[in-house]
Design a protein around this motif. Structure first.
Motif, mmCIF file in Angstrom:
data_model
loop_
_atom_site.group_PDB
_atom_site.id
_atom_site.type_symbol
_atom_site.label_atom_id
_atom_site.label_comp_id
_atom_site.label_asym_id
_atom_site.label_seq_id
_atom_site.Cartn_x
_atom_site.Cartn_y
_atom_site.Cartn_z
ATOM 1 N N GLU A 34 0.836 -1.212 0.000
ATOM 2 C CA GLU A 34 0.000 0.000 0.000
ATOM 3 C C GLU A 34 0.862 1.249 0.000
ATOM 4 O O GLU A 34 0.541 2.248 -0.658
ATOM 5 N N ARG A 35 1.979 1.223 0.738
ATOM 6 C CA ARG A 35 2.860 2.401 0.759
ATOM 7 C C ARG A 35 3.496 2.649 -0.609
ATOM 8 O O ARG A 35 3.711 3.802 -0.999
ATOM 9 N N ASP A 36 3.770 1.572 -1.338
ATOM 10 C CA ASP A 36 4.452 1.716 -2.624
ATOM 11 C C ASP A 36 3.511 2.078 -3.770
ATOM 12 O O ASP A 36 3.974 2.251 -4.905
ATOM 13 N N ASP A 37 2.241 2.170 -3.502
ATOM 14 C CA ASP A 37 1.288 2.593 -4.545
ATOM 15 C C ASP A 37 0.313 3.594 -3.951
ATOM 16 O O ASP A 37 -0.898 3.355 -3.884
ATOM 17 N N PRO A 38 0.806 4.760 -3.532
ATOM 18 C CA PRO A 38 -0.043 5.704 -2.804
ATOM 19 C C PRO A 38 -1.095 6.392 -3.673
ATOM 20 O O PRO A 38 -2.063 6.940 -3.138
ATOM 21 N N THR A 39 -0.936 6.391 -4.990
ATOM 22 C CA THR A 39 -1.867 7.125 -5.859
ATOM 23 C C THR A 39 -2.944 6.235 -6.458
ATOM 24 O O THR A 39 -3.708 6.688 -7.315
ATOM 25 N N LEU A 40 -3.037 4.980 -6.044
ATOM 26 C CA LEU A 40 -3.973 4.061 -6.682
ATOM 27 C C LEU A 40 -5.409 4.557 -6.581
ATOM 28 O O LEU A 40 -6.136 4.588 -7.584
ATOM 29 N N ASP A 41 -5.847 4.941 -5.398
ATOM 30 C CA ASP A 41 -7.233 5.392 -5.251
ATOM 31 C C ASP A 41 -7.513 6.627 -6.100
ATOM 32 O O ASP A 41 -8.578 6.726 -6.740
ATOM 33 N N ASP A 42 -6.571 7.564 -6.123
ATOM 34 C CA ASP A 42 -6.761 8.760 -6.952
ATOM 35 C C ASP A 42 -6.832 8.392 -8.431
ATOM 36 O O ASP A 42 -7.656 8.937 -9.183
ATOM 37 N N ASP A 43 -5.980 7.469 -8.873
ATOM 38 C CA ASP A 43 -5.981 7.078 -10.282
ATOM 39 C C ASP A 43 -7.274 6.360 -10.656
ATOM 40 O O ASP A 43 -7.809 6.548 -11.761
ATOM 41 N N VAL A 44 -7.781 5.532 -9.746
ATOM 42 C CA VAL A 44 -9.037 4.835 -10.021
ATOM 43 C C VAL A 44 -10.184 5.835 -10.102
ATOM 44 O O VAL A 44 -11.041 5.756 -10.995
ATOM 45 N N ARG A 45 -10.216 6.798 -9.177
ATOM 46 C CA ARG A 45 -11.265 7.825 -9.226
ATOM 47 C C ARG A 45 -11.162 8.640 -10.517
ATOM 48 O O ARG A 45 -12.178 8.959 -11.150
#
Length: 735
Positions: A528-539
């Motif tokens: 989770e730390r190594d992919d901090p922008t995942l939620d923003d990218d999905v949104r």
């Protein structure tokens, strides 16, 4: 001072053509020219200024000495399953002809394209079976690098020709069904010609044919456009055997029309002339009869030739070192004559009636050996009982001696042409070398190999890629076996005992071990730390006002540009530019000019123009203020490779989001089920579907991205279905 550099703002003075004596070429210019005047010069290094927008110059390509120049095959209009090439695409292609790719298998292009189409259709079926046999957590095996040329040729030439193969097969099957139901005899087909968007039947005897067949110009020729509604020809009866099962390719005429020959109408055929070309044709014929969809009921007995074709379909094709098989062929032929006489039907009409399925088998004796009395006897039987036997005798007879055998003659010339003296037709001949035939067989054999592990991301892999393979599955060294007793806190996407899932889902303990191992909590936190922008990218992806370009690979290949892009930059050529973007976006280390040219099958001097158009189409990156497709010397790939390389930045790719969501979902344990469901919501169909016609050669290099993604989707769906059934959520399981 440097002939490879043209700078912005310069004025170029082009000398007019001289009519007098040739002027000596300056040494500086002579060095810039390729040694072979027919070969394209290598692409110059990218200039220090902005890339040129001038149109690419035509490149003249010399055909290989061993292969005669072949006109491009005419193809029918592509249905909706493939993106058609627009007039703008054709105009762009005319600006510069790409060099013939070094990987192209010459026996499967031009005159061999029908075989390529059938090979691709058969290979797709084999790989579908291979996918069904695949174990969860693994992918189907991919061809070794030495088979890349065969794979790429089939993916480009074969995919395009497969549409024509399917049309020919269905049109003739519907004609047979219509004639059979009406109680009318089948036309005696001598040859079939595919002329662009027209399918033309050349008959041995004049007949009247029903609509939508059109007379052209007499009752011996009938044609239909390939855009016709096939249902208008007649019903489709899957139980009917093909009426003309030994329809094989002869070659191309000078207009690029394909010609297919009905061997059964010939009965006895002598293949004469150049020995090498004659034997290449024999191998090509055996290979076609092994894989064409209309040759299901054909038995091919090869004597002294085409042993390489047996592996394509051992059920249809057999090889013999001696001609002893001739006696068995005669016995079967005599039995067939008795049955056709009893039915009082010729063999093609009998197949259309389906009075007795075993009655209508077809056989070919392909003989490259000394003729015997049995050979002469078989030839006499076939000539005396024309259209009653279902048997064909093809003799490879390359001697110059006169022959009184009553047979149709195909004469092959050393420059790769075939002459039919009886009808005055000369064609560019179809043919396969022994090596090419063995390559076809090898790629079929590979489709039967067991599954393999998913490949890891190429180094340097960082962020989410450092924790997963190319399917988005967590790497084995980051997890603990499901049947172990962990001594540290762990999570699991399927946390219950195996028995819970075995009772409710179609799953085995081996499946659970492969798909749902334990994940240490510290590993989950690191992911989770190594992919901090995942939620923003999905949104951002699901935001209707998304300000980044979106590339959709999990279904029909589609691109949605952001507001900063210029839609007109790709006007009329979206399939091409979509594929170009897909290629660049899936190159972890970018791509050089030469690599782009090879992947897209364009001249190197056209790459910069297309890159500029793609750059304008994508527009400006709102996150950095520079183009989504920067100058090739200013990319991270260029820094790592030490040379200019094109690379796209901040383009959202659904395949990447899918794999990122899968990794985090598996790491979160049962709480990650929502991530897995969101990953599946990105899937709109078969990965990288509806590529442009003759596109996608780059997918056949290295690891097969489309196959990786397909297996990954099935695995995630397997996980979600199993978890949902255990939770009693049948609605989500059905989705």
């Amino acid at each position: 001072t440097d002939p490879d550099v043209i700078d912005v703002g310069w004025t170029l003075v082009i000398p007019k053509a001289r009519t007098g004596a040739a002027k000596e070429v300056p040494e500086t210019v002579r060095r810039a020219e390729p040694e072979d005047p027919a070969a394209p010069a290598s692409a110059p290094a990218e200039p220090a200024t902005a890339e040129s927008t001038s149109p690419a110059q035509p490149v003249v390509v010399a055909s290989q000495a061993a292969t005669p120049a072949q006109p491009a095959p005419a193809t029918s209009a592509a249905p909706a399953t493939h993106a058609p090439e627009t007039s703008s695409d054709a105009a762009a292609a005319a600006e510069g002809a790409a060099p013939t790719p070094g990987w192209l298998v010459h026996g499967l292009v031009g005159a061999g394209s029908v075989l390529a189409g059938s090979l691709w259709l058969a290979l797709v079926r084999r790989r579908a079976a291979q996918l069904r046999r695949r174990r969860p957590g693994r992918m189907i095996s991919t061809p070794p690098p030495e088979l890349d040329p065969m794979e790429k040729t089939l993916r480009t030439e074969g995919v395009a020709a497969a549409l024509d193969v399917a049309f020919i097969d269905e049109a003739l099957r519907r004609l047979a069904a219509r004639q059979g139901r009406a109680g009318e005899p089948m036309p005696h087909l001598a040859a079939l010609e595919q002329a662009g968007d027209v399918l033309r039947l050349h008959l041995a005897d004049p007949v009247d044919m029903p609509e939508p067949w059109q007379q052209a110009p007499d009752r011996l020729q009938w044609e239909i456009p390939t855009t016709v509604d096939l249902a208008a020809i007649g019903p489709l009866d899957p139980a009917l055997p093909a009426a003309y099962p030994q329809l094989v390719t002869l070659g191309l005429d000078d207009q690029g029309h394909r010609w297919l020959y009905n061997l059964e109408e010939a009965g006895v055929l002598r293949v004469t002339g150049d020995p090498e070309r004659a034997r290449d044709f024999a191998r090509h014929t055996a290979a076609e009869l092994a894989v064409h969809p209309w040759t299901r009921d054909v038995q091919v007995e090869c004597v002294g030739i085409a042993a390489e074709a047996v592996a394509l379909n051992p059920r249809r094709v057999r090889h013999h070192n001696a001609s002893d098989i001739t006696a068995h062929v005669i016995a079967d032929t005599v039995a067939m004559i008795d049955r056709t006489r009893e039915a009082n039907l010729d063999i093609a009409t009998g197949r259309a009636t389906l009075l007795d399925d075993p009655l209508w088998d077809s056989r070919l004796l392909l003989l490259d050996a000394a003729r015997t009395e049995l050979t002469e006897q078989l030839a006499r039987v076939l000539n005396d009982q024309h259209r009653q036997t279902g048997t064909v005798l093809v003799l490879i007879d390359t001697s110059d001696a006169q022959d009184d055998l009553d047979a149709e003659v195909l004469q092959f010339t050393g420059d790769g042409r075939v002459v039919l003296p009886g009808v005055g037709l000369t064609l560019i001949a179809a043919g396969l070398t022994a090596q090419e035939t063995a390559g076809c067989a090898a790629i079929f054999a590979q489709a039967d190999e067991p599954d393999v592990e998913f490949p890891e991301h190429p180094e340097p892999a960082d962020g989410w890629q450092a924790h997963t393979n190319q399917a988005g599955q967590l790497l084995p060294d980051l997890t603990l076996p499901r049947d172990s007793s962990p001594t540290e806190p762990v999570t699991n996407v399927l946390p219950e005992a195996d028995e819970v899932y075995l009772d409710v889902a179609a799953v085995t303990s081996e499946d659970l071990a492969a798909l749902a191992p334990h994940v240490p909590v510290k590993v989950a936190q690191q992911i989770e730390r190594d992919d901090p922008t995942l939620d923003d990218d999905v949104r951002t992806w699901f935001d209707p006002h998304c300000n980044l370009p979106k590339l959709m690979l999990l279904g029909p290949l589609t691109v949605r540009v952001a507001p900063t892009g210029k839609p007109t930059a790709a006007a009329g050529r979206k399939p091409y530019f979509s594929e170009l973007l897909a290629y660049l976006a899936t190159r972890p280390h970018g791509a050089t000019t030469e690599e782009v040219a090879d992947a897209m099958r364009i001249p190197t001097d056209r790459v910069r123009k297309d890159i500029l158009a793609l750059r304008n189409w994508l527009g400006v990156n709102p996150r950095t203020g520079r183009q989504h497709l920067p100058d090739s010397r200013q990319t991270e790939a260029a820094r790592l490779r030490g040379q200019a390389a094109y690379q796209v930045e901040d383009v959202l790719v659904d395949a990447d989001l899918f794999r990122r969501l899968r990794a985090r979902g598996e790491a979160r344990g049962s709480a990650g089920l929502d991530d897995l469901c969101r990953a599946l919501s990105l899937v709109k169909g078969a990965p990288l579907g509806q590529l442009r016609r003759e596109g996608g050669a780059w997918l056949s290099e290295g690891h097969r991205l489309d196959q990786i993604l397909q297996c990954a989707i099935v695995d995630v769906a397997h996980l979600v279905t199993t978890a949902s059934l255990a939770l009693g959520d049948h609605a989500r399981a059905q989705e």
